[in-house]
Design an enzyme around this catalytic site. Sequence first.
Site, PDB file in Angstrom:
ATOM      1  N   HIS A 161      30.428  23.707  40.111  1.00  0.00           N
ATOM      2  CA  HIS A 161      30.773  22.563  40.961  1.00  0.00           C
ATOM      3  C   HIS A 161      29.735  22.487  42.076  1.00  0.00           C
ATOM      4  CE1 HIS A 161      34.650  21.973  38.964  1.00  0.00           C
ATOM      5  NE2 HIS A 161      34.776  23.288  38.976  1.00  0.00           N
ATOM      6  N   HIS A 171      40.229  21.319  31.194  1.00  0.00           N
ATOM      7  CA  HIS A 171      40.916  22.183  32.171  1.00  0.00           C
ATOM      8  C   HIS A 171      42.380  22.158  31.771  1.00  0.00           C
ATOM      9  CE1 HIS A 171      41.962  23.341  36.540  1.00  0.00           C
ATOM     10  NE2 HIS A 171      43.122  23.097  35.946  1.00  0.00           N
ATOM     11  N   ASP A 180      32.851  28.883  37.113  1.00  0.00           N
ATOM     12  CA  ASP A 180      33.765  28.006  37.874  1.00  0.00           C
ATOM     13  C   ASP A 180      33.453  28.098  39.372  1.00  0.00           C
ATOM     14  OD1 ASP A 180      35.698  26.172  38.496  1.00  0.00           O
ATOM     15  OD2 ASP A 180      37.402  27.482  38.069  1.00  0.00           O
ATOM     16  N   HIS A 215      33.735  25.538  48.957  1.00  0.00           N
ATOM     17  CA  HIS A 215      34.525  24.712  49.883  1.00  0.00           C
ATOM     18  C   HIS A 215      34.054  24.975  51.306  1.00  0.00           C
ATOM     19  CE1 HIS A 215      37.418  23.111  47.055  1.00  0.00           C
ATOM     20  NE2 HIS A 215      37.620  24.315  46.549  1.00  0.00           N
TER      21      HIS A 215
HETATM   22 ZN   LIG Z   1      38.949  23.654  36.129  1.00  0.00          ZN
END
Ligand SMILES: [Zn+2]
Length: 436
Positions: free
Chosen positions: A62, A178, A304, A308
Site C-alpha cells: 500500500h 481480501h 501487506d 499510516h
Molecule cells: Zn487486505
Amino acid sequence: MSSLLVRGGLVVGPSTSSVGDVLVRDGVIVDVSDTIALPPGCSEIDARGCWVGPGMVDLHAHLREPGREAAETIESGAHAGAIGGFTALVAMPNTEPALDNVALVSYVLDRGTRTPIDVAVAGAITVGRKGESLAPMAEMAALGVRLFTDDGIGVQDPSVMRRALTYARPLGVRLAQHCEDELLAAGGSMNEGALSSRLGLVGRPALAEELMVMRDIELVRLTGAPLHFLHLSTIRSLNLVDAARREGLPVTCEVAPHHLTLDETSCQGFDALFKVHPPLRAASDVEGLRVALRSGLVDAVASDHAPHAPELKDLAFDEAPAGLLGLEYSASLTFEALGGDVDPVQFFSLLSRGPARIAQLRRDDLRVRHSAHGGALVAGDDANLVVFDPNARWTASNATLHSRATNSPYDGRALVGQVRSTIAKGTLVVHEAELV
Ligand SMILES: [Zn+2]
C-alpha cells in the site's frame, strides 16, 4: 554503462544452488560461473557467506499515493522496498481516489519509473472499490495491469464477484481477494475468541475469512477464472485452498509476515500497532501457517505493507485504522518463520519466483513497462537480484525505517538474516543494508 561482479555467493536457482560469481553489465546478467575474472572498470561486491537470489517481488504494497502522502509516497515506499530486498512492488489500488481507471493507473506507473525499482499496479475490480459496478479492467489491462483487487475490503456481493471473474478470464488477468465477510466481521478490531471477550473488544471471526474463501473457490469452479487469495490468516483457509488446488482449480495464495510471527496476544496492551485486517490470530493458527509455509502449500509471502500517519495509530484500538508496515522486515521474518535449516530455494520461491509468477512479471510474461523478475539467475536475465546474509543478526528499529510512516510492531525485535545488497535493473541500489 556500468558493470558489477557479485563475488562468491551461493547462487540460488529455481531448484538447486551453487557457489559462484555473477557478472552484471548494462542491466543484464551476462555471466554466471564458478570464477569470473574482474573485468577492467568493473566494481565488485563480496557476497561470500551470502545467498544471491532473484530480486524479491512484493504482491501487496500500500503505497498511499495519491491521497495519503503523509503516510507514504511511491518513492518512499520504493526505497523501503529496496532496503527490504524488493526489486518490484505491486501497488495496491486503495488510494484516494482508488486506482480504478487508466488515468490513475498511468499516474502511478509513471511515478514508479522515477524510483530505482519496478512498480507494478493492481487495479480496482469495482468502481471506487464500492463493490457495485465493474471498473474498466480491459482498459487497465491494456496498460499492463495483471492483478485486480478491491483490497482493504473484499468484493462482498457474490454476483458482482462472479461477473468480475467472468470478465477477467479472457483478459488473461488475475483477480485477488481480501477475504472477509464484512457482515460477519462488522465492528470487529481483533481476532474473535476468548481473548477478545476478556479484553472487551468486538472480534472478527476466522469464519468471516473462511466463508469468503469457500464462496470464491466455488465461483472459480463456476467461471474457470484464476483467483489469488490475499493474506490468508487461518490454517482452515489454507487447507481449503490446498483442496481446491488438488482438484485442479486455478487458485493461488499468499500469507503475510505478521500472521507468521505475531499472534492475538499482542493485542493485550491495546496498542493499535497490532491492529490489522485480517486480525492477528490464535497461536495455533500461527504455528499452522508456519507448518504450511514449510510444506510448500503457500505460493508467496506478501508484506501487506500498510503505512499510516502517526496520529492515526495513536487512536484507541477500536478506532485506529488497520494495518502495519511490512516491506523492510519481510525477508527476515520469512526466514524466521521458515525456521531452523532454511532451504534457500524455498526462500526465494516464496519471496521472488512465486510472486513474480502470480504478478506476471517474469521474462516470458507479457510485459509493457517493467524489467523481468523472479528469474533463474542465468545469463540473459534482467539484472534484478538480491544478496541476503542468512547469518546476520540485527535488531529492528523504528528509528531507522525508510518508510515515511513508523507503524511497525517490530521495534526492538531480534532478527536473523538480512538483505545486504539490492541490485535493481543492473544498478546497485542498496549496499551493506543502506541505500546507495
Ligand atoms: Zn487486505
